[in-house]
Design a protein around this motif. Sequence first.
Motif, PDB file in Angstrom:
ATOM      1  N   GLY A 104     -16.992  17.047  33.377  1.00  8.52           N
ATOM      2  CA  GLY A 104     -17.874  18.106  32.910  1.00  8.52           C
ATOM      3  C   GLY A 104     -17.099  19.148  32.144  1.00  8.52           C
ATOM      4  N   VAL A 105     -17.789  20.200  31.805  1.00 11.40           N
ATOM      5  CA  VAL A 105     -17.203  21.287  31.034  1.00 11.40           C
ATOM      6  C   VAL A 105     -16.976  22.483  31.951  1.00 11.40           C
ATOM      7  CG1 VAL A 105     -18.144  20.549  28.830  1.00 11.40           C
ATOM      8  CG2 VAL A 105     -19.522  21.996  30.291  1.00 11.40           C
ATOM      9  N   PRO A 106     -16.094  23.392  31.608  1.00  8.28           N
ATOM     10  CA  PRO A 106     -15.370  23.493  30.348  1.00  8.28           C
ATOM     11  C   PRO A 106     -14.122  22.609  30.320  1.00  8.28           C
ATOM     12  CG  PRO A 106     -14.769  25.349  31.716  1.00  8.28           C
ATOM     13  CD  PRO A 106     -15.811  24.552  32.485  1.00  8.28           C
ATOM     14  N   LEU A 107     -13.770  22.245  29.130  1.00  7.75           N
ATOM     15  CA  LEU A 107     -12.510  21.539  28.876  1.00  7.75           C
ATOM     16  C   LEU A 107     -11.876  22.200  27.661  1.00  7.75           C
ATOM     17  CD1 LEU A 107     -10.430  19.233  29.157  1.00  7.75           C
ATOM     18  CD2 LEU A 107     -11.906  17.886  27.645  1.00  7.75           C
ATOM     19  N   TYR A 108     -10.681  22.697  27.835  1.00  6.71           N
ATOM     20  CA  TYR A 108      -9.939  23.335  26.746  1.00  6.71           C
ATOM     21  C   TYR A 108      -8.699  22.507  26.474  1.00  6.71           C
ATOM     22  CZ  TYR A 108     -12.832  27.249  28.221  1.00  6.71           C
ATOM     23  OH  TYR A 108     -13.892  28.048  28.577  1.00  6.71           O
ATOM     24  N   VAL A 109      -8.561  22.067  25.230  1.00 11.47           N
ATOM     25  CA  VAL A 109      -7.415  21.240  24.845  1.00 11.47           C
ATOM     26  C   VAL A 109      -6.770  21.863  23.618  1.00 11.47           C
ATOM     27  CG1 VAL A 109      -6.635  18.945  24.175  1.00 11.47           C
ATOM     28  CG2 VAL A 109      -8.598  19.174  25.694  1.00 11.47           C
ATOM     29  N   TYR A 110      -5.473  22.034  23.695  1.00  9.29           N
ATOM     30  CA  TYR A 110      -4.697  22.545  22.556  1.00  9.29           C
ATOM     31  C   TYR A 110      -3.936  21.384  21.942  1.00  9.29           C
ATOM     32  CZ  TYR A 110      -0.879  24.803  20.035  1.00  9.29           C
ATOM     33  OH  TYR A 110       0.030  25.165  19.089  1.00  9.29           O
ATOM     34  N   TYR A 111      -4.125  21.195  20.643  1.00  4.04           N
ATOM     35  CA  TYR A 111      -3.404  20.172  19.885  1.00  4.04           C
ATOM     36  C   TYR A 111      -2.290  20.854  19.098  1.00  4.04           C
ATOM     37  CZ  TYR A 111      -6.994  16.768  20.974  1.00  4.04           C
ATOM     38  OH  TYR A 111      -7.835  15.910  21.640  1.00  4.04           O
ATOM     39  N   PRO A 112      -1.047  20.762  19.587  1.00  5.07           N
ATOM     40  CA  PRO A 112       0.067  21.407  18.893  1.00  5.07           C
ATOM     41  C   PRO A 112       0.311  20.784  17.513  1.00  5.07           C
ATOM     42  CG  PRO A 112       0.690  20.767  21.128  1.00  5.07           C
ATOM     43  CD  PRO A 112      -0.627  20.119  20.822  1.00  5.07           C
ATOM     44  N   PRO A 113       1.030  21.502  16.680  1.00  2.00           N
ATOM     45  CA  PRO A 113       1.339  20.966  15.350  1.00  2.00           C
ATOM     46  C   PRO A 113       2.283  19.774  15.424  1.00  2.00           C
ATOM     47  CG  PRO A 113       2.526  23.021  15.727  1.00  2.00           C
ATOM     48  CD  PRO A 113       1.613  22.815  16.898  1.00  2.00           C
ATOM     49  N   ASN A 114       2.406  19.096  14.317  1.00  2.00           N
ATOM     50  CA  ASN A 114       3.357  17.991  14.139  1.00  2.00           C
ATOM     51  C   ASN A 114       3.087  16.799  15.042  1.00  2.00           C
ATOM     52  OD1 ASN A 114       4.733  19.610  12.239  1.00  2.00           O
ATOM     53  ND2 ASN A 114       5.832  20.616  13.894  1.00  2.00           N
ATOM     54  N   GLY A 115       1.830  16.615  15.465  1.00  3.99           N
ATOM     55  CA  GLY A 115       1.467  15.437  16.237  1.00  3.99           C
ATOM     56  C   GLY A 115       1.955  15.422  17.667  1.00  3.99           C
TER      57      GLY A 115
END
Length: 68
Positions: free
Chosen positions: A35-46
């Motif tokens: 369920g929510v919330p889901l917070y995902v951070y996608y850092p730079p450079n893969g």
Amino acid sequence: MRQAFSARDITYLKGDWTRQDPAITAYLRQNGRDGVPLYVYYPPNGAAPVVLPQILTEGTVLAALGRG
């Protein structure tokens, strides 16, 4: 937070799970959530995505950005 995101050229995206879209459900499950919330951070450079806590603080987010 807006300044921190802008300074790092970060785009904030929000998914709407109001109708429990199957694609969003699959994404939640890929990240260990039902369920929510889901917070995902996608850092730079893969670099690998970072799942953030369900209760966010400014410090938590800034710490994640510092790792990116």
